[in-house]
Design a protein around this motif. Structure first.
Motif, PDB file in Angstrom:
ATOM      1  N   GLU A  28       0.831  -1.202   0.000  1.00 50.23           N
ATOM      2  CA  GLU A  28       0.000   0.000   0.000  1.00 50.23           C
ATOM      3  C   GLU A  28       0.871   1.260   0.000  1.00 50.23           C
ATOM      4  O   GLU A  28       0.568   2.227  -0.704  1.00 50.23           O
ATOM      5  CB  GLU A  28      -0.912   0.025   1.225  1.00 50.23           C
ATOM      6  CG  GLU A  28      -1.981  -1.036   1.210  1.00 50.23           C
ATOM      7  CD  GLU A  28      -2.704  -1.149   2.551  1.00 50.23           C
ATOM      8  OE1 GLU A  28      -3.934  -1.390   2.507  1.00 50.23           O
ATOM      9  OE2 GLU A  28      -2.070  -1.012   3.614  1.00 50.23           O
ATOM     10  N   ALA A  29       1.949   1.237   0.762  1.00 48.80           N
ATOM     11  CA  ALA A  29       2.835   2.392   0.832  1.00 48.80           C
ATOM     12  C   ALA A  29       3.497   2.651  -0.514  1.00 48.80           C
ATOM     13  O   ALA A  29       3.544   3.798  -0.975  1.00 48.80           O
ATOM     14  CB  ALA A  29       3.894   2.183   1.913  1.00 48.80           C
ATOM     15  N   TYR A  30       4.016   1.599  -1.159  1.00 48.45           N
ATOM     16  CA  TYR A  30       4.622   1.781  -2.473  1.00 48.45           C
ATOM     17  C   TYR A  30       3.596   2.312  -3.472  1.00 48.45           C
ATOM     18  O   TYR A  30       3.905   3.198  -4.278  1.00 48.45           O
ATOM     19  CB  TYR A  30       5.233   0.470  -2.992  1.00 48.45           C
ATOM     20  CG  TYR A  30       6.636   0.233  -2.489  1.00 48.45           C
ATOM     21  CD1 TYR A  30       7.706   0.950  -3.005  1.00 48.45           C
ATOM     22  CD2 TYR A  30       6.887  -0.713  -1.509  1.00 48.45           C
ATOM     23  CE1 TYR A  30       8.997   0.730  -2.559  1.00 48.45           C
ATOM     24  CE2 TYR A  30       8.173  -0.941  -1.051  1.00 48.45           C
ATOM     25  CZ  TYR A  30       9.218  -0.217  -1.580  1.00 48.45           C
ATOM     26  OH  TYR A  30      10.498  -0.430  -1.128  1.00 48.45           O
ATOM     27  N   ALA A  36       1.445   9.260  -5.994  1.00 49.60           N
ATOM     28  CA  ALA A  36       1.725  10.664  -5.698  1.00 49.60           C
ATOM     29  C   ALA A  36       2.829  11.194  -6.607  1.00 49.60           C
ATOM     30  O   ALA A  36       2.746  12.323  -7.112  1.00 49.60           O
ATOM     31  CB  ALA A  36       2.118  10.820  -4.231  1.00 49.60           C
ATOM     32  N   GLY A  37       3.842  10.386  -6.838  1.00 47.57           N
ATOM     33  CA  GLY A  37       4.921  10.799  -7.720  1.00 47.57           C
ATOM     34  C   GLY A  37       4.459  10.992  -9.147  1.00 47.57           C
ATOM     35  O   GLY A  37       4.833  11.963  -9.808  1.00 47.57           O
ATOM     36  N   LEU A  38       3.642  10.079  -9.634  1.00 46.25           N
ATOM     37  CA  LEU A  38       3.109  10.220 -10.988  1.00 46.25           C
ATOM     38  C   LEU A  38       2.247  11.461 -11.112  1.00 46.25           C
ATOM     39  O   LEU A  38       2.319  12.192 -12.103  1.00 46.25           O
ATOM     40  CB  LEU A  38       2.308   8.983 -11.383  1.00 46.25           C
ATOM     41  CG  LEU A  38       3.136   7.762 -11.745  1.00 46.25           C
ATOM     42  CD1 LEU A  38       2.229   6.545 -11.927  1.00 46.25           C
ATOM     43  CD2 LEU A  38       3.942   8.017 -13.003  1.00 46.25           C
ATOM     44  N   VAL A  41       4.514  14.510 -11.407  1.00 47.70           N
ATOM     45  CA  VAL A  41       5.197  14.730 -12.687  1.00 47.70           C
ATOM     46  C   VAL A  41       4.222  14.976 -13.825  1.00 47.70           C
ATOM     47  O   VAL A  41       4.572  15.629 -14.805  1.00 47.70           O
ATOM     48  CB  VAL A  41       6.166  13.564 -13.061  1.00 47.70           C
ATOM     49  CG1 VAL A  41       7.266  13.458 -12.036  1.00 47.70           C
ATOM     50  CG2 VAL A  41       5.466  12.259 -13.252  1.00 47.70           C
ATOM     51  N   GLU A  42       2.998  14.484 -13.715  1.00 45.61           N
ATOM     52  CA  GLU A  42       2.000  14.716 -14.743  1.00 45.61           C
ATOM     53  C   GLU A  42       1.383  16.100 -14.630  1.00 45.61           C
ATOM     54  O   GLU A  42       0.918  16.668 -15.619  1.00 45.61           O
ATOM     55  CB  GLU A  42       0.901  13.648 -14.680  1.00 45.61           C
ATOM     56  CG  GLU A  42       1.390  12.269 -15.104  1.00 45.61           C
ATOM     57  CD  GLU A  42       0.368  11.173 -14.850  1.00 45.61           C
ATOM     58  OE1 GLU A  42      -0.603  11.393 -14.097  1.00 45.61           O
ATOM     59  OE2 GLU A  42       0.551  10.071 -15.402  1.00 45.61           O
ATOM     60  N   HIS A  43       1.358  16.662 -13.425  1.00 47.22           N
ATOM     61  CA  HIS A  43       0.753  17.972 -13.166  1.00 47.22           C
ATOM     62  C   HIS A  43       1.694  18.792 -12.286  1.00 47.22           C
ATOM     63  O   HIS A  43       1.357  19.115 -11.149  1.00 47.22           O
ATOM     64  CB  HIS A  43      -0.602  17.801 -12.481  1.00 47.22           C
ATOM     65  CG  HIS A  43      -1.530  16.889 -13.191  1.00 47.22           C
ATOM     66  ND1 HIS A  43      -2.212  17.264 -14.332  1.00 47.22           N
ATOM     67  CD2 HIS A  43      -1.882  15.589 -12.977  1.00 47.22           C
ATOM     68  CE1 HIS A  43      -2.944  16.246 -14.769  1.00 47.22           C
ATOM     69  NE2 HIS A  43      -2.743  15.225 -13.957  1.00 47.22           N
ATOM     70  N   PRO A  44       2.858  19.163 -12.805  1.00 46.12           N
ATOM     71  CA  PRO A  44       3.874  19.831 -11.970  1.00 46.12           C
ATOM     72  C   PRO A  44       3.480  21.225 -11.475  1.00 46.12           C
ATOM     73  O   PRO A  44       4.040  21.695 -10.483  1.00 46.12           O
ATOM     74  CB  PRO A  44       5.081  19.923 -12.891  1.00 46.12           C
ATOM     75  CG  PRO A  44       4.524  19.853 -14.268  1.00 46.12           C
ATOM     76  CD  PRO A  44       3.295  18.992 -14.172  1.00 46.12           C
TER      77      PRO A  44
END
Length: 47
Positions: A28-30, A36-38, A41-44
């Motif tokens: 779940e953490a990964y 969140a990372g995606l 980067v998709e909506h910086p």
């Protein structure tokens, strides 16, 4: 299919700490961190 990647001991430890602090299992953490990372980067430009 998930990639087979090397994750540093330090990074893995940070994910484990995140999981413990938020009552999650490692999977779940990964998932949360990757999503969140995606999103970042998709909506910086979004806060």
């Amino acid at each position: 299919m998930r990639p087979n990647i090397d994750i540093s001991h330090t990074l893995g430890g940070r994910i484990k700490d995140y999981a413990e602090a938020n009552g999650l299992d490692l999977s779940e953490a990964y998932t949360e961190v990757l999503e969140a990372g995606l999103e970042a980067v998709e909506h910086p430009d979004e806060p």
